[in-house]
Enzyme design. Sequence first.
Site, PDB file in Angstrom:
ATOM      1  N   ASP A 194     -17.825  31.608  51.562  1.00  0.00           N
ATOM      2  CA  ASP A 194     -18.366  32.818  50.938  1.00  0.00           C
ATOM      3  C   ASP A 194     -17.233  33.817  50.837  1.00  0.00           C
ATOM      4  OD1 ASP A 194     -19.968  34.859  49.992  1.00  0.00           O
ATOM      5  OD2 ASP A 194     -20.643  35.453  51.984  1.00  0.00           O
ATOM      6  N   THR A 195     -16.755  34.090  49.630  1.00  0.00           N
ATOM      7  CA  THR A 195     -15.580  34.939  49.458  1.00  0.00           C
ATOM      8  C   THR A 195     -15.977  36.346  49.039  1.00  0.00           C
ATOM      9  OG1 THR A 195     -15.311  34.217  47.160  1.00  0.00           O
ATOM     10  CG2 THR A 195     -14.146  32.972  48.841  1.00  0.00           C
ATOM     11  N   MET A 254     -32.778  35.931  38.757  1.00  0.00           N
ATOM     12  CA  MET A 254     -33.595  35.772  37.556  1.00  0.00           C
ATOM     13  C   MET A 254     -35.005  36.316  37.772  1.00  0.00           C
ATOM     14  SD  MET A 254     -31.870  34.534  35.007  1.00  0.00           S
ATOM     15  CE  MET A 254     -33.232  34.103  33.930  1.00  0.00           C
ATOM     16  N   SER A 309      23.859  48.591  54.169  1.00  0.00           N
ATOM     17  CA  SER A 309      22.965  47.422  54.335  1.00  0.00           C
ATOM     18  C   SER A 309      21.745  47.802  55.162  1.00  0.00           C
ATOM     19  CB  SER A 309      23.712  46.238  54.955  1.00  0.00           C
ATOM     20  OG  SER A 309      24.414  46.586  56.114  1.00  0.00           O
TER      21      SER A 309
END
Length: 637
Positions: free
Chosen positions: A115-116, A172, A548
């Site tokens: 489940d993302t 739905m 650097s």
Amino acid sequence: MSHHPAYEADSLIAEDIAAYLDQHQNKQLLRFITCGSVDDGKSTLIGRLLYDSKMIFEDQLSALENDSKKVGTQGDAIDFALLVDGLAAEREQGITIDVAYRFFATEKRKFIVADTPGHVQYTRNMVTGASTADLAVILIDARKGVLEQTRRHSYIAHLLGIRHLVLAVNKMDLVGYDQSVFDAIVADYRGFANEIGIEEFTPIPISGFKGDNITTAPSANTPWYHGPSLIEHLETVELANTRAQERAFRMPVQWVNRPNLDFRGFAGMVSDGAVKPGDPVRIVPSGKTSTVKSVVTFDGELAEAVAGQSITLTLEDEVDCSRGDVIAAAGDPPEASDQFEATIVWMSEEAMKPGRGYWLKLGSQMVTANVQPPKYEICVNSFEHLAAKTLELNAIGVAELRTDRALTFEPYSKSRQLGGFILIDKFTNATVAAGMIHFSLRRAQNVHWQPTAITRDDHAALKNQKPRVLWFTGLSGSGKSTIANEVEKRLNLMNRHTFLLDGDNVRHGLNKDLGFTEADRIENIRRIGEVAKLMADAGLIVLTAFISPFRAERQMVRQMLPEGEFIEVFVDTPLEVAEGRDVKGLYKKARSGELKNFTGIDSPYEAPEAAEIRVNTVDMTPAEAADYIIQQILPLK
């Protein structure tokens, strides 16, 4: 002697359990993800699958019913999302943040579902879940239709090689099971899918809350739908391993198995194809060939092993093969290269640093990779190619990579195992990106090392000295150049062969094209490192005086040289002292805003944590510092 009925019952139960476990152990496994926009019902759908497949214990069910009442579910209805949203933060907010993995099984298959998260800021978590999935269920709220995150997740799923997509039009029940709503969403999604190359998908009208078209036969509420239920489709879709077994044999070596002097095998998981005793194989990248002697497992030898199986191979010949190598079909081996083009999904809060060295992990291989500035970034809404100098969190772009040694690979479109990689920050060990290789660069195939007769040891012996790189680092105005110059004068009096590379001087020629952005500073040090290495190969004692500022680049140069040849000299002068000198007037310009990206003011300086030599010009004169450094590097051969 007769057995007690209780013992016979226990025996029968044990047999039933053993048969049940054996039945499930031999089932095929499908990994899939659910994804889409926020509140499209992903967690509810998975909870319904777990509930209907009877993968919930009694105590879990009781807790679920209690939790459902707390969150205000109507009547005795169960909030199935609570089965999956395990993090406290998720339950409080009503959203999924982490990737939640769940296991369930039916009579025909075993499943691992991820489940993302739906939120944009957690897109990287979705990439994690999709990386191992064979199928993606893209959920759409029937009331909302195709949304931006629907498109984003569909694009990423396609990008990551998931070829089985289910368009689950959810809720739905909230639109009265209206077929016209379903048909309009499917048509809209089909137009989008064609744009990004999704050739086919399976649309299913569902209700995670009511259970329509999920685990049972087609729902009476959708008499106009004649396709399979979701679980029927999951049980019959072709598995990735089926396709992998049809390809040429590949096995990345995980471990050289040598329990005694009489056995030497190479252990790993077969990623593609099949292998059996007598098959000719090639070791990549070395190119050495041999023949398979045996295919060994914990349970004994096999007549054949196929993709997805973990095995140990023994070979007829004593060939050089180690972890990270790939054993492949001799007549059809994968490529090996050190330069690639790849798609990169950036997953770190800190932006990508072009030119910086990251660990690149591909299977069992681990190399250092430098990512070049992106060719472009991909807009997942319009699919335009946008100009980009770097990649930020959740950005997707195309860039070239260079590795410090040849990497065995195949294009991601052909093999996820040998084409997909991750990038790891060398200092934090955090995974910062996921990538998919497109192809190797042609120039990488046309450039080869040319052996030379005179070695670096010959050069050093002629000069009667051991090569070294004395790397002076510190803030602007710390005294680096002055001290390095004093050290070189002393070495010259000792008849030593030296060369001093100074930051300002180099920018008049070799690095004339570079500015002072973070990316330019990284490239500046990379070039100097390569020059210093060549000079050390010539037997010289090289002195470099550069700010650097980043530890990662100083470490990169250290790794270019043999152990002991890189000596970091930290000129540790406090910022207020260096700024007080301001010999070149740079600090004044930086404070006034005339000079951008100046180290110590609006650009960071990462001080060495374990420099070999530390000096300063507060307690020491430059001459004293130089004398101290000479003492530390003796003897010189």
